[in-house]
Scaffold this motif. Sequence first.
Motif, PDB file in Angstrom:
ATOM      1  N   ARG A  69       0.836  -1.220   0.000  1.00  9.27           N
ATOM      2  CA  ARG A  69       0.000   0.000   0.000  1.00  9.27           C
ATOM      3  C   ARG A  69       0.859   1.254   0.000  1.00  9.27           C
ATOM      4  NH1 ARG A  69      -3.175  -2.201   4.423  1.00  9.27           N
ATOM      5  NH2 ARG A  69      -4.757  -3.467   3.440  1.00  9.27           N
ATOM      6  N   THR A  70       1.856   1.272   0.865  1.00  8.60           N
ATOM      7  CA  THR A  70       2.754   2.426   0.950  1.00  8.60           C
ATOM      8  C   THR A  70       3.494   2.635  -0.367  1.00  8.60           C
ATOM      9  OG1 THR A  70       3.040   2.085   3.322  1.00  8.60           O
ATOM     10  CG2 THR A  70       4.713   3.403   2.201  1.00  8.60           C
ATOM     11  N   ALA A  71       4.003   1.548  -0.933  1.00  6.54           N
ATOM     12  CA  ALA A  71       4.746   1.645  -2.198  1.00  6.54           C
ATOM     13  C   ALA A  71       3.857   2.170  -3.314  1.00  6.54           C
ATOM     14  CB  ALA A  71       5.323   0.281  -2.568  1.00  6.54           C
ATOM     15  N   TYR A  72       2.636   1.645  -3.414  1.00  7.48           N
ATOM     16  CA  TYR A  72       1.715   2.067  -4.477  1.00  7.48           C
ATOM     17  C   TYR A  72       1.349   3.544  -4.340  1.00  7.48           C
ATOM     18  CZ  TYR A  72       0.976  -2.913  -5.483  1.00  7.48           C
ATOM     19  OH  TYR A  72       1.134  -4.230  -5.804  1.00  7.48           O
ATOM     20  N   ALA A  73       1.258   4.034  -3.108  1.00  9.54           N
ATOM     21  CA  ALA A  73       0.902   5.429  -2.880  1.00  9.54           C
ATOM     22  C   ALA A  73       2.051   6.388  -3.190  1.00  9.54           C
ATOM     23  CB  ALA A  73       0.457   5.624  -1.431  1.00  9.54           C
ATOM     24  N   MET A  74       3.286   5.883  -3.133  1.00 10.35           N
ATOM     25  CA  MET A  74       4.442   6.763  -3.245  1.00 10.35           C
ATOM     26  C   MET A  74       5.182   6.695  -4.571  1.00 10.35           C
ATOM     27  SD  MET A  74       5.967   6.245   0.589  1.00 10.35           S
ATOM     28  CE  MET A  74       7.382   7.262   0.279  1.00 10.35           C
ATOM     29  N   SER A  75       4.928   5.666  -5.377  1.00 10.59           N
ATOM     30  CA  SER A  75       5.762   5.486  -6.559  1.00 10.59           C
ATOM     31  C   SER A  75       5.014   4.764  -7.667  1.00 10.59           C
ATOM     32  CB  SER A  75       7.004   4.671  -6.164  1.00 10.59           C
ATOM     33  OG  SER A  75       7.846   4.479  -7.271  1.00 10.59           O
ATOM     34  N   ASP A  76       5.629   4.746  -8.845  1.00 10.56           N
ATOM     35  CA  ASP A  76       5.079   4.013  -9.986  1.00 10.56           C
ATOM     36  C   ASP A  76       5.559   2.572 -10.024  1.00 10.56           C
ATOM     37  OD1 ASP A  76       3.796   6.289 -10.842  1.00 10.56           O
ATOM     38  OD2 ASP A  76       5.407   6.869 -12.210  1.00 10.56           O
ATOM     39  N   SER A  77       6.526   2.236  -9.133  1.00 10.80           N
ATOM     40  CA  SER A  77       7.056   0.874  -9.112  1.00 10.80           C
ATOM     41  C   SER A  77       7.393   0.484  -7.678  1.00 10.80           C
ATOM     42  CB  SER A  77       8.293   0.767 -10.002  1.00 10.80           C
ATOM     43  OG  SER A  77       9.324   1.588  -9.508  1.00 10.80           O
ATOM     44  N   VAL A  78       7.579  -0.809  -7.486  1.00  9.81           N
ATOM     45  CA  VAL A  78       7.911  -1.342  -6.165  1.00  9.81           C
ATOM     46  C   VAL A  78       9.031  -2.369  -6.330  1.00  9.81           C
ATOM     47  CG1 VAL A  78       6.028  -3.032  -6.301  1.00  9.81           C
ATOM     48  CG2 VAL A  78       6.992  -2.457  -4.080  1.00  9.81           C
ATOM     49  N   GLU A  79      10.021  -2.307  -5.440  1.00 13.54           N
ATOM     50  CA  GLU A  79      11.155  -3.227  -5.457  1.00 13.54           C
ATOM     51  C   GLU A  79      10.850  -4.377  -4.494  1.00 13.54           C
ATOM     52  OE1 GLU A  79      14.989  -2.228  -3.385  1.00 13.54           O
ATOM     53  OE2 GLU A  79      15.664  -2.106  -5.474  1.00 13.54           O
TER      54      GLU A  79
END
Length: 100
Positions: free
Chosen positions: A73-83
């Motif tokens: 959730r945090t990654a999706y809210a902050m960026s276009d990609s997730v590592e």
Amino acid sequence: RIKSVDGDSLSSKPNVRCITLPCDEPTCTIGNDLCVDHVFEKGKSAGIKEGWRVVCINGENVETPGQAREAFRTAYAMSDSVEVFFELTTPKDEKGKSAR
């Protein structure tokens, strides 16, 4: 941010792979054991395999499904990609033995 398991860097572990995933398309589904249950086409093209276990999302170690959901959730809210760091595992057959 932690990128280690048992004191070792994740990137130095031979059985761990880091894949950067887009946030705009589904790539895979993750079960309650944090293992990949299903891989969509976008995930297949990224190299994800069923049975791999999620151990780290955007630098945050995850040990429970709740931690994984919150990290995604945090990654999706902050960026276009997730590592995502995956621990590479061998798929199991219905009897629980490693498939050949």
